[in-house]
Design a protein around this motif. Structure first.
Motif, PDB file in Angstrom:
ATOM      1  N   THR A  33       0.855  -1.190   0.000  1.00 30.13           N
ATOM      2  CA  THR A  33       0.000   0.000   0.000  1.00 30.13           C
ATOM      3  C   THR A  33       0.887   1.236   0.000  1.00 30.13           C
ATOM      4  OG1 THR A  33      -1.905   1.024   1.073  1.00 30.13           O
ATOM      5  CG2 THR A  33      -0.194   0.216   2.543  1.00 30.13           C
ATOM      6  N   ARG A  41      -8.151   7.679  -0.534  1.00 27.82           N
ATOM      7  CA  ARG A  41      -9.368   6.844  -0.465  1.00 27.82           C
ATOM      8  C   ARG A  41     -10.051   6.858   0.898  1.00 27.82           C
ATOM      9  NH1 ARG A  41     -10.604   3.513  -5.238  1.00 27.82           N
ATOM     10  NH2 ARG A  41      -8.846   3.951  -6.591  1.00 27.82           N
ATOM     11  N   CYS A 116     -20.311  -0.979  14.643  1.00 24.67           N
ATOM     12  CA  CYS A 116     -19.812   0.374  14.931  1.00 24.67           C
ATOM     13  C   CYS A 116     -20.908   1.265  15.517  1.00 24.67           C
ATOM     14  CB  CYS A 116     -19.246   1.005  13.675  1.00 24.67           C
ATOM     15  SG  CYS A 116     -17.864   0.063  13.018  1.00 24.67           S
ATOM     16  N   ARG A 160      -4.701  -5.863   2.826  1.00 21.88           N
ATOM     17  CA  ARG A 160      -4.490  -4.413   2.697  1.00 21.88           C
ATOM     18  C   ARG A 160      -5.803  -3.634   2.601  1.00 21.88           C
ATOM     19  NH1 ARG A 160      -2.394  -3.051  -3.445  1.00 21.88           N
ATOM     20  NH2 ARG A 160      -4.185  -3.915  -4.538  1.00 21.88           N
ATOM     21  N   GLY A 230     -15.603  -3.727   1.199  1.00 20.98           N
ATOM     22  CA  GLY A 230     -15.649  -2.274   1.429  1.00 20.98           C
ATOM     23  C   GLY A 230     -16.613  -1.530   0.530  1.00 20.98           C
ATOM     24  N   LYS A 231     -16.650  -1.901  -0.749  1.00 20.24           N
ATOM     25  CA  LYS A 231     -17.491  -1.170  -1.705  1.00 20.24           C
ATOM     26  C   LYS A 231     -18.976  -1.268  -1.343  1.00 20.24           C
ATOM     27  CE  LYS A 231     -15.509  -0.243  -6.187  1.00 20.24           C
ATOM     28  NZ  LYS A 231     -14.849   0.869  -5.564  1.00 20.24           N
ATOM     29  N   HIS A 271     -20.048   8.351  12.755  1.00 24.69           N
ATOM     30  CA  HIS A 271     -19.027   7.320  12.987  1.00 24.69           C
ATOM     31  C   HIS A 271     -17.894   7.526  11.981  1.00 24.69           C
ATOM     32  CE1 HIS A 271     -16.821   3.721  13.110  1.00 24.69           C
ATOM     33  NE2 HIS A 271     -17.325   3.228  11.996  1.00 24.69           N
ATOM     34  N   ASN A 274     -14.556   6.530   7.175  1.00 21.64           N
ATOM     35  CA  ASN A 274     -13.825   6.914   5.976  1.00 21.64           C
ATOM     36  C   ASN A 274     -14.190   8.368   5.702  1.00 21.64           C
ATOM     37  OD1 ASN A 274     -13.245   7.439   3.212  1.00 21.64           O
ATOM     38  ND2 ASN A 274     -13.308   5.260   2.750  1.00 21.64           N
ATOM     39  N   ASN A 302     -10.464   4.135  11.814  1.00 18.30           N
ATOM     40  CA  ASN A 302     -11.789   3.660  12.217  1.00 18.30           C
ATOM     41  C   ASN A 302     -11.659   2.943  13.563  1.00 18.30           C
ATOM     42  OD1 ASN A 302     -14.186   2.280  12.595  1.00 18.30           O
ATOM     43  ND2 ASN A 302     -14.353   1.588  10.462  1.00 18.30           N
TER      44      ASN A 302
END
Ligand code: UT7
Length: 343
Positions: A33, A41, A116, A160, A230-231, A271, A274, A302
């Motif tokens: 990364t 991102r 979360c 990653r 994630g998406k 929260h 991102n 996070n």
């Protein structure tokens, strides 16, 4: 005895993050990364990680003690301890361990597992209990609510897509009756259909998991790791958080007739998953980004259930009275929720 008001609000704030920092440059040495990708991102620059020997309980104790000191409440006065946590993964509950560590013998103690959104759920439960105790028994109840997670304990450091996101921390509040303002409305929701989009492994063996007894005692075996698409999470997170904020405002408006809308909100604590999610939520709601707490994700990554109360802690020196604020969280189980408050 002084008559108790019907208002319930926060009277003390606490927070704690471990001293060990893990920067994007450090992660470049662990997985494929780079700092530029992570910042573009996610907005994250660094995160704090539990050191060897430091525990989730240690973080909870420090945040709780700070909140109690801020509120001027002695641990012996606490009636109710609720801990939003996903990473304790054992019993007795973290809340029970915290009760002992603080010396709060008369408090009930239980953990709340809601991804979360655990802190928001825990505040809602404590708030409802305080209201019921007063309405039904005329009793004052003092609650300690903690949001804490040690996500580094369930991080797959070869993945990653997730390891760059996660950090450790704790935040706490004390809730009790206040003269005016405080919590105006809460809203919580879940969608278990998304259970395999953001999840962790089960640490239990087949035996403990409900399948036929094998009479073995495994000392090694699967351990819990966080997994995420994630998406998929991103898209539903934005939509749900926007919806939850509007719902909690609408709930208060419908119950009281007070003519408030999103334009009256002074500050939002989302929260911290991102920075791009926070920017999109602000944009969709029409709330300028200056009115949205975003510093947490940049500095701590996070931290799951800790991120909202850590935000209160971060902003404790600039808090004003009479401000309209909204908290909103979203996470695993697609459990989500929002709180509307007047400071
Ligand atoms: O707290 C609970 C809720 N959690 C969240 O809300 C998290 C929601 N999701 C997210 O924040 C984002 O989806 C991520 C930050 C996890 C990922 O961002 P993205 O813009 O959705 O990236 P992506 O997964 O689509 O990946 C884009 C590219 C891929 O490469 P190719 O296939 O385009 O060549 C990935 O392999 O970026 C690659 N990639 C990375 N590159 C460098 C994925 N992770 C990394 C990484 N470093 N750490």
């Amino acid at each position: 005895m002084e008559r108790l008001s019907n208002a319930v609000g926060y009277v003390g704030f606490g927070g704690y993050v471990p001293p060990t920092e893990l920067s994007n440059a450090d992660l470049e040495r662990i997985v494929d990364t780079d700092d530029e990708w992570i910042q573009r991102r996610t907005g994250i620059r660094t995160r704090r990680i539990l050191a060897e020997g430091e525990t989730i309980l240690d973080m909870a104790v420090r945040a709780a003690r700070a909140a109690l000191a801020d509120a001027g409440v002695d641990p012996a006065e606490i009636d109710d301890i609720r801990v939003g946590v996903n990473t304790w993964l054992r019993f007795p509950s973290l809340a029970a361990r915290l009760q002992e560590a603080l010396g709060a013998p008369r408090a009930s103690a239980a953990d709340v597992s809601a991804g979360c959104a655990g802190f928001v759920y825990a505040v809602e439960q404590a708030y409802h209990r305080i209201l019921v105790e007063k309405a039904r028994y005329g009793r004052e109840t003092i609650a300690l609510v903690v949001g804490v997670d040690g996500l580094s304990h369930i991080t797959d450091w070869t993945d990653r897509q997730t390891c760059v996101l996660l950090g450790d921390g704790a935040g706490a509040v004390v809730l009790r009756h206040v003269p005016t303002g405080g919590i105006l409305a809460t809203h919580t929701h879940a969608d278990g259909r998304y259970g395999d989009v953001l999840w962790s492994d089960c640490v239990l063996s087949g035996q403990a998991n409900g399948s036929p007894k094998t009479f073995t005692h495994e000392t090694t075996g699967p351990r819990a790791y966080l997994h995420m698409d994630g998406k998929k999470v991103f898209a539903v997170a934005v939509e749900t958080m926007v919806d939850d904020v509007l719902r909690v405002i609408g709930k208060h408006r419908d119950a009281t007739g007070e003519r408030i809308g999103i334009e009256d909100v002074d500050y939002v604590y989302p929260h911290q998953a991102n920075l791009r999610i926070l920017e999109m939520v602000g944009k969709r709601l029409g709330v300028p980004i200056e009115k949205v707490y975003t510093e947490g994700v940049v500095r701590y990554g996070n931290t799951s259930t800790a991120s909202i109360p850590l935000g209160y802690w971060d902003n404790r020196k600039t808090r004003g009275a009479g401000r309209l604020e909204v908290d909103v969280a979203f996470g695993a189980g697609f459990a989500s929720g929002a709180i509307l408050r007047r400071t």
